[in-house]
Design an enzyme around this catalytic site. Structure first.
Site, PDB file in Angstrom:
ATOM      1  N   HIS A 218     -76.466  22.466  52.444  1.00  0.00           N
ATOM      2  CA  HIS A 218     -76.941  23.650  53.203  1.00  0.00           C
ATOM      3  C   HIS A 218     -76.274  24.891  52.325  1.00  0.00           C
ATOM      4  O   HIS A 218     -75.086  24.503  51.999  1.00  0.00           O
ATOM      5  CB  HIS A 218     -76.583  23.721  54.652  1.00  0.00           C
ATOM      6  CG  HIS A 218     -76.655  25.103  55.179  1.00  0.00           C
ATOM      7  ND1 HIS A 218     -77.595  25.701  55.500  1.00  0.00           N
ATOM      8  CD2 HIS A 218     -75.662  25.962  55.157  1.00  0.00           C
ATOM      9  CE1 HIS A 218     -77.434  27.058  56.012  1.00  0.00           C
ATOM     10  NE2 HIS A 218     -76.130  27.155  55.772  1.00  0.00           N
TER      11      HIS A 218
ATOM     12  N   ASN B 165     -82.697  17.309  51.881  1.00  0.00           N
ATOM     13  CA  ASN B 165     -82.177  18.164  50.516  1.00  0.00           C
ATOM     14  C   ASN B 165     -80.920  18.223  50.306  1.00  0.00           C
ATOM     15  O   ASN B 165     -80.328  19.168  49.631  1.00  0.00           O
ATOM     16  CB  ASN B 165     -83.078  19.431  50.628  1.00  0.00           C
ATOM     17  CG  ASN B 165     -82.778  20.268  51.720  1.00  0.00           C
ATOM     18  OD1 ASN B 165     -81.726  20.050  52.437  1.00  0.00           O
ATOM     19  ND2 ASN B 165     -83.607  21.502  52.152  1.00  0.00           N
TER      20      ASN B 165
HETATM   21  P1  ADP Z   1     -82.853  26.237  53.382  1.00  0.00           P
HETATM   22  O1  ADP Z   1     -81.804  25.257  53.745  1.00  0.00           O
HETATM   23  O2  ADP Z   1     -83.268  26.172  51.893  1.00  0.00           O
HETATM   24  O3  ADP Z   1     -81.813  27.418  53.620  1.00  0.00           O
HETATM   25  P2  ADP Z   1     -84.230  26.812  55.785  1.00  0.00           P
HETATM   26  O4  ADP Z   1     -83.392  27.613  56.095  1.00  0.00           O
HETATM   27  O5  ADP Z   1     -85.760  27.246  55.706  1.00  0.00           O
HETATM   28  O6  ADP Z   1     -83.811  25.980  54.440  1.00  0.00           O
HETATM   29  O7  ADP Z   1     -84.484  25.648  56.559  1.00  0.00           O
HETATM   30  C1  ADP Z   1     -83.260  24.700  56.924  1.00  0.00           C
HETATM   31  C2  ADP Z   1     -83.472  23.140  56.632  1.00  0.00           C
HETATM   32  O8  ADP Z   1     -84.502  22.837  57.463  1.00  0.00           O
HETATM   33  C3  ADP Z   1     -83.901  22.881  55.361  1.00  0.00           C
HETATM   34  O9  ADP Z   1     -82.760  22.876  54.468  1.00  0.00           O
HETATM   35  C4  ADP Z   1     -84.576  21.654  55.456  1.00  0.00           C
HETATM   36  O10 ADP Z   1     -83.736  20.288  55.586  1.00  0.00           O
HETATM   37  C5  ADP Z   1     -85.180  21.670  56.855  1.00  0.00           C
HETATM   38  N1  ADP Z   1     -86.671  22.095  56.851  1.00  0.00           N
HETATM   39  C6  ADP Z   1     -86.953  23.331  56.555  1.00  0.00           C
HETATM   40  N2  ADP Z   1     -88.470  23.542  56.559  1.00  0.00           N
HETATM   41  C7  ADP Z   1     -88.840  22.155  56.976  1.00  0.00           C
HETATM   42  C8  ADP Z   1     -90.269  21.572  57.284  1.00  0.00           C
HETATM   43  N3  ADP Z   1     -91.377  22.432  56.964  1.00  0.00           N
HETATM   44  N4  ADP Z   1     -90.010  20.260  57.374  1.00  0.00           N
HETATM   45  C9  ADP Z   1     -89.041  19.683  57.495  1.00  0.00           C
HETATM   46  N5  ADP Z   1     -88.017  20.077  57.392  1.00  0.00           N
HETATM   47  C10 ADP Z   1     -87.883  21.357  57.035  1.00  0.00           C
HETATM   48 MG    MG Z   2     -81.510  28.393  55.227  1.00  0.00          MG
END
Ligand code: ADP
Ligand code: MG
Length: 194
Positions: free
Chosen positions: A162, A159
């Protein structure tokens, strides 16, 4: 600093760097009046990435919950794929894939400053899952990834960026990546600061 002027922390992840999106990502923050006040391209160590992502059970379980939400929506059986539908067991696996991925290419780290910077940068980045992120967000415009594919391929969701989720997380991450005496510059944006 103005009322609600904040600093937040952003990393361009390996997919963002390798897709040539460093400039595009910075542009989107700047065009919403966010100010880049620290910026560096670097190669992370595994230890630095491992310390960057929380290890507490609640955070790790949340990763597993994100998988289960998508799996439920598309009728994929977590039990069949993983032998478990317990988010506390799936979460640690996702975290390991994430750390492996984050050391797979150079990253770009930055501190972004502005009014409501933490929420603004998250809004510009879009929600975690690109397949749910609106068009016009970084994650919605440049990715269509979802746990439905990623987890079956044993990798994290790609994605692109961060971004800190709360001011506390931002403070912690800025100190972690730029050091306690972070070299943060100061300047006035035309039309924003004066
Ligand atoms: P964010 O980056 O939106 O803050 P999180 O902190 O929840 O999201 O998660 C960290 C990173 O882990 C995400 O950006 C994504 O790349 C990865 N991730 C989160 N949940 C999943 C999942 N269920 N399966 C695969 N990758 C995930
Ligand atoms: Mg996060």
């Amino acid at each position: 600093m103005k009322i609600k002027e904040e600093r937040t922390f952003v990393l361009v992840k390996p997919d963002g760097v390798r897709k040539g999106l460093i400039g595009e990502i910075i542009k989107r923050f700047e065009q919403r009046d966010m100010k880049i006040v620290a910026l560096e391209m670097f190669t992370p160590t595994r230890a630095m990435i491992d310390q960057h992502y929380p290890k507490d059970k609640a955070w790790v379980t949340r990763l597993g919950e994100k998988t289960l939400n998508t799996f439920t929506k598309y009728g994929i059986s977590a039990k069949k794929e993983y032998g478990t539908d317990d988010p506390a067991k799936i979460g640690p696996q996702v975290r390991t894939w994430l750390v492996d991925f984050m050391v797979s290419a150079p990253l770009v780290k930055m501190v972004v400053q502005g009014v409501h910077a933490v929420d603004m940068v998250r809004k510009i980045a879009g929600p975690t899952m690109p397949y749910l992120a609106d068009m016009g967000t970084i994650r919605g415009d440049y990715s269509n990834d979802s746990p439905a594919i990623a987890n079956l391929e044993k990798r994290p969701v790609y994605n692109l960026v961060h971004a800190s989720e709360t001011p506390e997380e931002a403070k912690h991450e800025i100190a972690h990546w730029f050091g306690k005496d972070a070299k943060i510059v100061s300047y006035k944006r035309f039309g924003v600061d004066e």
